[in-house]
Design an enzyme around this catalytic site. Structure first.
Site, PDB file in Angstrom:
ATOM      1  N   ASP A  90       0.747  -1.252  -0.486  1.00  0.00           N
ATOM      2  CA  ASP A  90      -0.025   0.106   0.049  1.00  0.00           C
ATOM      3  C   ASP A  90       0.713   1.145  -0.081  1.00  0.00           C
ATOM      4  O   ASP A  90       2.003   1.432   0.286  1.00  0.00           O
ATOM      5  CB  ASP A  90      -1.077  -0.206   1.500  1.00  0.00           C
ATOM      6  N   SER A 111      -7.053   8.026  -8.298  1.00  0.00           N
ATOM      7  CA  SER A 111      -7.097   8.993  -9.501  1.00  0.00           C
ATOM      8  C   SER A 111      -8.461   9.300  -9.604  1.00  0.00           C
ATOM      9  O   SER A 111      -8.661   9.528 -10.495  1.00  0.00           O
ATOM     10  CB  SER A 111      -6.561   7.622 -10.603  1.00  0.00           C
ATOM     11  N   TYR A 164      -7.425  11.463   2.460  1.00  0.00           N
ATOM     12  CA  TYR A 164      -6.865   9.936   2.012  1.00  0.00           C
ATOM     13  C   TYR A 164      -5.564  10.262   0.649  1.00  0.00           C
ATOM     14  O   TYR A 164      -4.398   9.334   0.319  1.00  0.00           O
ATOM     15  CB  TYR A 164      -7.668   8.550   2.066  1.00  0.00           C
ATOM     16  N   THR A 213      -0.179  14.505 -13.875  1.00  0.00           N
ATOM     17  CA  THR A 213      -1.037  14.863 -14.916  1.00  0.00           C
ATOM     18  C   THR A 213      -0.859  15.844 -15.802  1.00  0.00           C
ATOM     19  O   THR A 213      -0.763  16.716 -14.752  1.00  0.00           O
ATOM     20  CB  THR A 213      -2.294  14.016 -13.857  1.00  0.00           C
ATOM     21  N   GLU A 268      -3.637  17.196 -14.818  1.00  0.00           N
ATOM     22  CA  GLU A 268      -4.907  17.723 -13.679  1.00  0.00           C
ATOM     23  C   GLU A 268      -4.440  19.162 -13.027  1.00  0.00           C
ATOM     24  O   GLU A 268      -4.576  19.896 -12.669  1.00  0.00           O
ATOM     25  CB  GLU A 268      -5.191  17.009 -12.557  1.00  0.00           C
ATOM     26  N   TYR A 306      -7.193  15.426  -5.047  1.00  0.00           N
ATOM     27  CA  TYR A 306      -6.272  15.274  -6.110  1.00  0.00           C
ATOM     28  C   TYR A 306      -5.023  15.884  -6.759  1.00  0.00           C
ATOM     29  O   TYR A 306      -4.065  14.935  -6.578  1.00  0.00           O
ATOM     30  CB  TYR A 306      -7.031  14.782  -7.276  1.00  0.00           C
ATOM     31  N   HIS A 364      -6.170   9.440 -20.641  1.00  0.00           N
ATOM     32  CA  HIS A 364      -5.679   8.511 -21.521  1.00  0.00           C
ATOM     33  C   HIS A 364      -7.202   7.229 -20.904  1.00  0.00           C
ATOM     34  O   HIS A 364      -7.459   6.823 -20.026  1.00  0.00           O
ATOM     35  CB  HIS A 364      -4.431   7.979 -21.666  1.00  0.00           C
TER      36      HIS A 364
HETATM   37  P1  NAP Z   1      -6.523   3.463 -11.491  1.00  0.00           P
HETATM   38  O1  NAP Z   1      -7.550   2.814 -13.040  1.00  0.00           O
HETATM   39  O2  NAP Z   1      -7.592   4.764 -10.872  1.00  0.00           O
HETATM   40  O3  NAP Z   1      -5.153   2.909 -11.260  1.00  0.00           O
HETATM   41  C1  NAP Z   1      -4.912   2.652  -9.693  1.00  0.00           C
HETATM   42  C2  NAP Z   1      -3.886   1.882  -9.707  1.00  0.00           C
HETATM   43  O4  NAP Z   1      -3.479   2.372  -8.098  1.00  0.00           O
HETATM   44  C3  NAP Z   1      -5.007   1.463  -9.506  1.00  0.00           C
HETATM   45  O5  NAP Z   1      -4.137  -0.518  -9.366  1.00  0.00           O
HETATM   46  C4  NAP Z   1      -5.137   0.667  -8.002  1.00  0.00           C
HETATM   47  O6  NAP Z   1      -5.549  -0.570  -6.944  1.00  0.00           O
HETATM   48  C5  NAP Z   1      -3.740   1.127  -6.993  1.00  0.00           C
HETATM   49  N1  NAP Z   1      -4.106   1.952  -5.987  1.00  0.00           N
HETATM   50  C6  NAP Z   1      -4.950   2.803  -5.496  1.00  0.00           C
HETATM   51  N2  NAP Z   1      -4.881   3.507  -3.674  1.00  0.00           N
HETATM   52  C7  NAP Z   1      -3.947   2.476  -3.718  1.00  0.00           C
HETATM   53  C8  NAP Z   1      -2.714   2.614  -2.374  1.00  0.00           C
HETATM   54  N3  NAP Z   1      -3.264   3.422  -1.547  1.00  0.00           N
HETATM   55  N4  NAP Z   1      -1.372   1.760  -2.357  1.00  0.00           N
HETATM   56  C9  NAP Z   1      -1.708   0.270  -3.209  1.00  0.00           C
HETATM   57  N5  NAP Z   1      -2.135   1.138  -4.714  1.00  0.00           N
HETATM   58  C10 NAP Z   1      -3.277   1.909  -4.410  1.00  0.00           C
HETATM   59  O7  NAP Z   1      -5.889   4.645 -12.696  1.00  0.00           O
HETATM   60  P2  NAP Z   1      -4.905   4.784 -13.237  1.00  0.00           P
HETATM   61  O8  NAP Z   1      -6.531   5.146 -14.929  1.00  0.00           O
HETATM   62  O9  NAP Z   1      -4.042   3.458 -14.302  1.00  0.00           O
HETATM   63  O10 NAP Z   1      -3.926   5.989 -13.158  1.00  0.00           O
HETATM   64  C11 NAP Z   1      -2.496   5.674 -13.210  1.00  0.00           C
HETATM   65  C12 NAP Z   1      -2.366   6.528 -12.688  1.00  0.00           C
HETATM   66  O11 NAP Z   1      -1.285   7.469 -13.576  1.00  0.00           O
HETATM   67  C13 NAP Z   1      -2.936   6.852 -11.752  1.00  0.00           C
HETATM   68  O12 NAP Z   1      -1.324   7.085 -10.650  1.00  0.00           O
HETATM   69  C14 NAP Z   1      -3.070   8.134 -11.870  1.00  0.00           C
HETATM   70  O13 NAP Z   1      -3.260   9.372 -10.469  1.00  0.00           O
HETATM   71  C15 NAP Z   1      -2.191   8.728 -13.425  1.00  0.00           C
HETATM   72  N6  NAP Z   1      -3.019   9.473 -14.258  1.00  0.00           N
HETATM   73  C16 NAP Z   1      -3.843   9.076 -14.860  1.00  0.00           C
HETATM   74  C17 NAP Z   1      -4.250   9.380 -15.834  1.00  0.00           C
HETATM   75  C18 NAP Z   1      -5.594   8.255 -16.598  1.00  0.00           C
HETATM   76  O14 NAP Z   1      -5.998   9.784 -18.010  1.00  0.00           O
HETATM   77  N7  NAP Z   1      -6.142   7.810 -16.751  1.00  0.00           N
HETATM   78  C19 NAP Z   1      -3.856  10.390 -16.665  1.00  0.00           C
HETATM   79  C20 NAP Z   1      -2.526  11.400 -15.747  1.00  0.00           C
HETATM   80  C21 NAP Z   1      -2.347  10.912 -15.144  1.00  0.00           C
HETATM   81  P3  NAP Z   1      -6.549  -1.111  -7.371  1.00  0.00           P
HETATM   82  O15 NAP Z   1      -7.366  -1.538  -8.380  1.00  0.00           O
HETATM   83  O16 NAP Z   1      -7.058  -1.999  -5.849  1.00  0.00           O
HETATM   84  O17 NAP Z   1      -7.910   0.260  -6.378  1.00  0.00           O
HETATM   85  N1  GDD Z   2     -15.917  11.045 -13.548  1.00  0.00           N
HETATM   86  C1  GDD Z   2     -17.560  11.813 -14.354  1.00  0.00           C
HETATM   87  N2  GDD Z   2     -18.306  11.340 -14.471  1.00  0.00           N
HETATM   88  N3  GDD Z   2     -17.217  12.876 -15.411  1.00  0.00           N
HETATM   89  C2  GDD Z   2     -17.731  13.590 -15.431  1.00  0.00           C
HETATM   90  C3  GDD Z   2     -19.885  12.910 -15.888  1.00  0.00           C
HETATM   91  C4  GDD Z   2     -19.919  12.069 -15.160  1.00  0.00           C
HETATM   92  O1  GDD Z   2     -20.873  11.996 -15.219  1.00  0.00           O
HETATM   93  N4  GDD Z   2     -19.923  13.883 -16.531  1.00  0.00           N
HETATM   94  C5  GDD Z   2     -19.233  14.842 -16.620  1.00  0.00           C
HETATM   95  N5  GDD Z   2     -17.603  14.860 -16.739  1.00  0.00           N
HETATM   96  C6  GDD Z   2     -16.754  15.411 -16.693  1.00  0.00           C
HETATM   97  C7  GDD Z   2     -15.881  15.908 -15.543  1.00  0.00           C
HETATM   98  O2  GDD Z   2     -16.687  17.072 -14.385  1.00  0.00           O
HETATM   99  C8  GDD Z   2     -14.663  16.171 -16.048  1.00  0.00           C
HETATM  100  O3  GDD Z   2     -14.825  17.846 -16.345  1.00  0.00           O
HETATM  101  C9  GDD Z   2     -14.491  15.157 -17.148  1.00  0.00           C
HETATM  102  O4  GDD Z   2     -16.043  14.846 -17.710  1.00  0.00           O
HETATM  103  C10 GDD Z   2     -13.790  14.287 -16.748  1.00  0.00           C
HETATM  104  O5  GDD Z   2     -13.587  13.344 -15.684  1.00  0.00           O
HETATM  105  P1  GDD Z   2     -13.098  11.925 -15.677  1.00  0.00           P
HETATM  106  O6  GDD Z   2     -13.386  10.911 -16.800  1.00  0.00           O
HETATM  107  O7  GDD Z   2     -13.431  11.808 -13.994  1.00  0.00           O
HETATM  108  O8  GDD Z   2     -11.689  12.898 -15.954  1.00  0.00           O
HETATM  109  P2  GDD Z   2     -10.779  13.859 -14.656  1.00  0.00           P
HETATM  110  O9  GDD Z   2     -10.054  14.285 -16.304  1.00  0.00           O
HETATM  111  O10 GDD Z   2     -11.664  14.383 -14.460  1.00  0.00           O
HETATM  112  O11 GDD Z   2      -9.232  13.163 -14.249  1.00  0.00           O
HETATM  113  C11 GDD Z   2      -9.174  11.999 -15.385  1.00  0.00           C
HETATM  114  O12 GDD Z   2      -8.033  12.119 -16.396  1.00  0.00           O
HETATM  115  C12 GDD Z   2      -6.745  12.753 -15.141  1.00  0.00           C
HETATM  116  C13 GDD Z   2      -5.899  13.381 -16.431  1.00  0.00           C
HETATM  117  O13 GDD Z   2      -5.979  14.815 -16.777  1.00  0.00           O
HETATM  118  C14 GDD Z   2      -8.349  11.010 -13.932  1.00  0.00           C
HETATM  119  O14 GDD Z   2      -7.821  10.334 -14.779  1.00  0.00           O
HETATM  120  C15 GDD Z   2      -7.077  11.237 -13.418  1.00  0.00           C
HETATM  121  O15 GDD Z   2      -6.699  10.700 -12.320  1.00  0.00           O
HETATM  122  C16 GDD Z   2      -6.180  12.243 -14.151  1.00  0.00           C
HETATM  123  O16 GDD Z   2      -5.323  12.926 -13.551  1.00  0.00           O
END
Ligand code: NAP
Ligand code: GDD
Length: 383
Positions: A64, A90, A101, A133, A135, A157, A187
């Site tokens: 963790d 995330s 947290y 990110t 963000e 976050y 992504h």
């Molecule tokens: P994700 O699907 O939410 O996966 C997050 C991973 O982190 C899961 O394996 C989760 O475990 C694990 N985790 C969460 N809290 C933890 C803890 N306290 N200790 C150990 N493991 C923990 O996220 P993702 O989309 O693959 O993204 C990967 C990383 O890139 C994240 O750091 C995210 O913030 C960052 N990021 C994502 C995006 C995007 O668009 N996807 C963009 C920019 C940055 P469980 O499976 O048990 O929940």
């Molecule tokens: N989740 C969600 N659910 N988002 C919604 C909804 C809904 O019903 N309706 C509209 N949205 C809008 C959110 O307000 C936000 O502006 C956008 O859709 C994208 O939301 P998410 O898909 O939840 O992603 P995110 O952009 O907030 O965050 C993701 O991307 C980041 C990179 O820019 C996550 O993967 C983060 O972990 C990551 O860092």
């Protein structure tokens, strides 16, 4: 000798794709997974190797991000050449509910990894990738956003990730660690968590098409995101750690799209045209028309009459519970540096991403429908 990688967050979307990618490259891959009351390894089941077989190249460890001693022990045992720190709470909206947290896991968690590498004397051996990110740009100070654009985080976050970003830079400068930030824009993929907007939409569109759901409630339809495919983005993570010098890189497509348009694209993939009307919380999406031939090809002739009966009815609504206390309205990245220095080029555009996600969710929902129709329990939780 095979290189050894440690992936935190291996059970997540990116962790699963990255593990697969590195295994194909001949790495020995170690992954950190959390203990949970049910199996949480769905995304990596196809990679799983029984602990009793010899010379495994995919090994999971319980751990963790909030447990320093656990992380230090694992890094000591594994002696990784590369650490990909992907673990994080995330979800941006959820971070408003769990801010402390989130700071602990996403912010201090990053410090724990860096400090373990330093204390274990691995600063010259171990390279670190930090999952930063887009963000961080939050209330954007420049359009498009690039490596030099000032940060303005807009959620617990993003603030936690800001700490993760700077502590990575600081350890690089202070101790000479090969530690880099990938500033990744959104992504997605068929493995995307179900409560992120793209996956929520593709699942709901498939369910509505098959008559399994009446309507989907969304939040802010006007925000814009720069969406790419996770498969392309994990390749960028790898490339960042193969560079002679550590550095920070924006990974993005350079194209931005509203949530509203993403919804239209998802339904259009099955030949269903959605028309939006109204404003803010009163906005609705209605089925305007159906292309019978395309729908039959993508969803199946047996569902045609169901969708035809829905023409003129609302299938998308807005529920303010999905609004965020502070929103990130616009993200659009400038990937020039990663294209020039890493030679990174995405293979998927948004159309190909939507197609991949819709194909996968239509298949998944047909399976759900079959299970439901045969008296088995199906997933009944939507957010
Ligand atoms: P994700 O699907 O939410 O996966 C997050 C991973 O982190 C899961 O394996 C989760 O475990 C694990 N985790 C969460 N809290 C933890 C803890 N306290 N200790 C150990 N493991 C923990 O996220 P993702 O989309 O693959 O993204 C990967 C990383 O890139 C994240 O750091 C995210 O913030 C960052 N990021 C994502 C995006 C995007 O668009 N996807 C963009 C920019 C940055 P469980 O499976 O048990 O929940
Ligand atoms: N989740 C969600 N659910 N988002 C919604 C909804 C809904 O019903 N309706 C509209 N949205 C809008 C959110 O307000 C936000 O502006 C956008 O859709 C994208 O939301 P998410 O898909 O939840 O992603 P995110 O952009 O907030 O965050 C993701 O991307 C980041 C990179 O820019 C996550 O993967 C983060 O972990 C990551 O860092």
């Amino acid at each position: 000798m095979s290189k050894v990688a440690l992936i935190t967050g291996v059970t997540g979307q990116d962790g699963a794709y990255l593990a697969e990618f590195l295994l194909k490259k001949g790495y020995i891959v170690h992954g950190l997974k959390r203990r949970s009351s049910m199996f949480n390894t769905d995304r990596i089941d196809h990679l799983y190797q029984d602990p009793h077989i010899e010379n495994r190249n995919f090994i999971l460890h319980y751990g963790d991000m909030t447990d320093s001693m656990n992380l230090t022990r694992i890094i000591q045992d594994v002696q990784p050449d590369e650490i990909y720190n992907l673990a994080a709470m995330s979800h941006v909206k959820v971070s408003f509910d769990t801010p402390e947290y989130t700071a602990n896991a996403d912010g201090i968690g990053t410090l724990r990894i860096l400090e373990a590498v330093r204390l274990l004397g691995l600063t010259k051996k171990t390279r670190i990738y930090q999952a930063s990110t887009s963000e961080l740009y939050g209330l954007v100070q420049e359009v498009p956003q690039k490596e030099t654009t000032p940060f303005y985080p807009r959620s617990p976050y993003a603030v936690a990730k800001l700490y993760g970003y700077w502590i990575t830079v600081n350890y690089r400068e202070a101790y000479g660690i090969h530690a880099s930030n990938g500033i990744l824009f959104n992504h997605e993929s068929p493995l995307r968590g179900e409560t992120f907007v793209t996956r929520k939409v593709t699942r709901a569109a498939a369910r509505i098409a098959l008559g399994m759901q009446d309507k989907v409630f969304m939040g802010n339809l006007s925000s814009r995101r720069d969406w790419g495919h996770a498969k392309d983005y994990v390749r960028a993570m790898y490339l960042i750690l193969q560079q002679d010098q550590p550095d920070d890189y924006v990974i993005a497509t350079g194209i931005t799209t509203t949530i509203r348009d993403f919804i239209k694209m998802a339904f259009a993939e099955m030949g269903v045209e959605i028309a939006f009307s109204g404003e803010d919380a009163k906005e609705v999406g209605i089925i305007k028309s159906v292309d019978n031939k395309l729908f039959t090809e993508k969803a199946g002739a047996e569902y045609l009459s169901t969708i035809e009966n829905r023409i003129g009815t609302e299938v998308v609504g807005v529920d303010e519970r999905y609004f965020r206390p502070t929103e990130v309205e616009l993200l659009i990245g400038d990937p020039t540096k990663s294209k020039t220095k890493l030679g990174w080029e995405p293979e998927y555009d948004l159309t190909a991403l939507v197609k991949d996600m819709m194909q996968s969710d239509i298949k998944l929902m047909k399976k759900e429908a079959f299970l439901r129709d045969n008296g088995f329990k199906t997933l009944n939780y939507f957010e």
